[in-house]
Design an enzyme around this catalytic site. Structure first.
Site, mmCIF file in Angstrom:
data_model
loop_
_atom_site.group_PDB
_atom_site.id
_atom_site.type_symbol
_atom_site.label_atom_id
_atom_site.label_comp_id
_atom_site.label_asym_id
_atom_site.label_seq_id
_atom_site.Cartn_x
_atom_site.Cartn_y
_atom_site.Cartn_z
ATOM 1 N N LYS A 41 -1.308 -3.871 -2.891
ATOM 2 C CA LYS A 41 -1.920 -4.149 -2.381
ATOM 3 C C LYS A 41 -3.388 -3.525 -1.382
ATOM 4 O O LYS A 41 -4.093 -3.089 -1.509
ATOM 5 C CB LYS A 41 -1.153 -4.833 -1.076
ATOM 6 C CG LYS A 41 -0.228 -6.376 -1.431
ATOM 7 C CD LYS A 41 0.283 -6.617 -0.851
ATOM 8 C CE LYS A 41 0.867 -7.769 -0.579
ATOM 9 N NZ LYS A 41 1.709 -8.693 0.488
ATOM 10 N N GLN A 76 5.723 -6.822 4.985
ATOM 11 C CA GLN A 76 6.296 -7.011 3.949
ATOM 12 C C GLN A 76 7.467 -7.818 4.606
ATOM 13 O O GLN A 76 8.554 -7.222 5.031
ATOM 14 C CB GLN A 76 5.768 -6.204 2.982
ATOM 15 C CG GLN A 76 6.114 -6.349 1.612
ATOM 16 C CD GLN A 76 5.869 -7.519 1.273
ATOM 17 O OE1 GLN A 76 4.437 -7.138 1.295
ATOM 18 N NE2 GLN A 76 6.193 -7.780 0.645
ATOM 19 N N ASP A 125 -2.040 -12.902 6.479
ATOM 20 C CA ASP A 125 -0.429 -13.379 5.184
ATOM 21 C C ASP A 125 -0.766 -14.906 5.527
ATOM 22 O O ASP A 125 -0.091 -15.463 5.099
ATOM 23 C CB ASP A 125 0.730 -12.986 5.733
ATOM 24 C CG ASP A 125 1.430 -12.274 4.626
ATOM 25 O OD1 ASP A 125 0.634 -11.714 3.807
ATOM 26 O OD2 ASP A 125 2.451 -11.402 4.645
#
Ligand code: NAP
Length: 292
Positions: free
Chosen positions: A52, A96, A119
């Site tokens: 990412k 994460q 997200d």
């Protein structure tokens, strides 16, 4: 059969994003800045996060990687989250998952400012998505919708069977496919581990989205000829013949299903690369929205 090439499509998307970033730079405006928080040393999570961050560099974003030790307390992580919420330089950030067992994931996700939640996991964003309001759509389902759109796949009135009801893939993609819209308007069946006779259901599907994480779950005898097959599954299986000692496989028995399909995503190279591209897209959106 047409291969839904997530690598190629995600490259195109990244080029479009990079072009927008170049314009922002030319105009003397701030470029998007994504932060990623990782707690602990889980190998797969570290790989995901570093790809990412690398993707941010490719499109000209700023990126910050916040690496915290495994033993980080919930309070310390929440402090970091509050700090990122307050930091005007950061447009969007992700924490994460999975987090170490001693940390309550829900508490952490709820603490993220929904305006920076690229997200799209915060209930405020999920609810807004379900109500067709401006939101951040979780990157994997967002990537699937982009693939359908960019390959101009007709979903209107089609029967889509989604296998898996997770909050990050199955449930949101079932909502998105059933919404009003050009590449939506599908009639959706959401299947899960308690669903009876999955084979009979999948056999009726014009579109199959498989998101369970069981290799070879979807076999050719379950597929209606001409169906569109989206394979979200990512499972590492041991393979001593590869340099890493494993290979990545999807949920679909690709070799036997592909000849019956009209469109199909490969694994790897299908939904996976789209997920990262859509995270970048959400970060760019966060940057634009913060300007008002
Ligand atoms: P998850 O949270 O583990 O959920 C799996 C879902 O599959 C659950 O809803 C479960 O049903 C259902 N399921 C399990 N066994 C089943 C069976 N025998 N029959 C029918 N349904 C069954 O999964 P996830 O996080 O959505 O991930 C799914 C897969 O996608 C994994 O392989 C993951 O690595 C991959 N993934 C890929 C990407 C990408 O970028 N390509 C992104 C995210 C995830 P219950 O709800 O009843 O337990």
């Amino acid at each position: 059969m047409v291969l839904l090439d997530g690598r190629k499509t995600s490259q195109e998307l990244k080029q479009e994003i990079a072009a927008e970033v170049a314009v922002l730079r030319e105009q003397g405006k701030k470029v998007p800045h994504l932060a990623a928080v990782i707690v602990g040393n889980d190998g797969a999570s570290l790989t995901y996060v570093s790809s990412k961050v690398k993707a941010c560099e490719q499109v000209g974003f700023q990126s910050t990687l916040v690496k915290l030790p495994e033993e980080t307390t919930q309070e310390a992580l929440l402090e970091k989250v509050y700090e990122l919420n307050q930091n005007h330089d950061i447009d969007g950030y992700i924490v994460q998952l999975p987090l170490p067992k001693h940390i309550d994931e829900e508490k952490v996700l709820l603490a993220i400012d929904p305006k920076k939640d690229v997200d799209g996991f915060h209930p405020a964003n999920f609810g807004r998505m379900a109500l067709e309001l401006e939101s951040f759509i979780p990157a994997t389902p967002f990537g699937i919708m982009q693939l359908l759109e960019r390959y101009d796949i007709d979903t209107q009135g089609k029967h889509a069977v989604v296998i898996g009801r997770s909050h990050i893939v199955g449930r949101p993609i079932s909502i998105l496919l059933s919404q009003k819209g050009e590449y939506a308007n599908a009639t959706v069946t959401l299947a899960h581990s308690r669903t009876k006779n999955i084979k009979a259901l999948v056999l009726q599907a014009d579109i199959v989205v498989s998101a369970l994480g069981i290799p070879n779950f979807v076999t050719s005898d379950m597929i209606k000829p001409g169906a569109v097959i989206i394979d979200v599954g990512i499972t590492r299986v041991q393979d001593a013949s590869t340099p890493k000692g494993y290979r990545i496989v999807g949920d679909v028995d690709f070799d036997n299903v592909a000849p019956k399909a009209s469109y199909i995503t490969p694994v790897p190279g299908g939904v996976g690369p789209m997920t990262i591209a859509m995270l970048l897209k959400n970060t760019l959106l966060a940057r634009k929205r913060s300007e008002g």
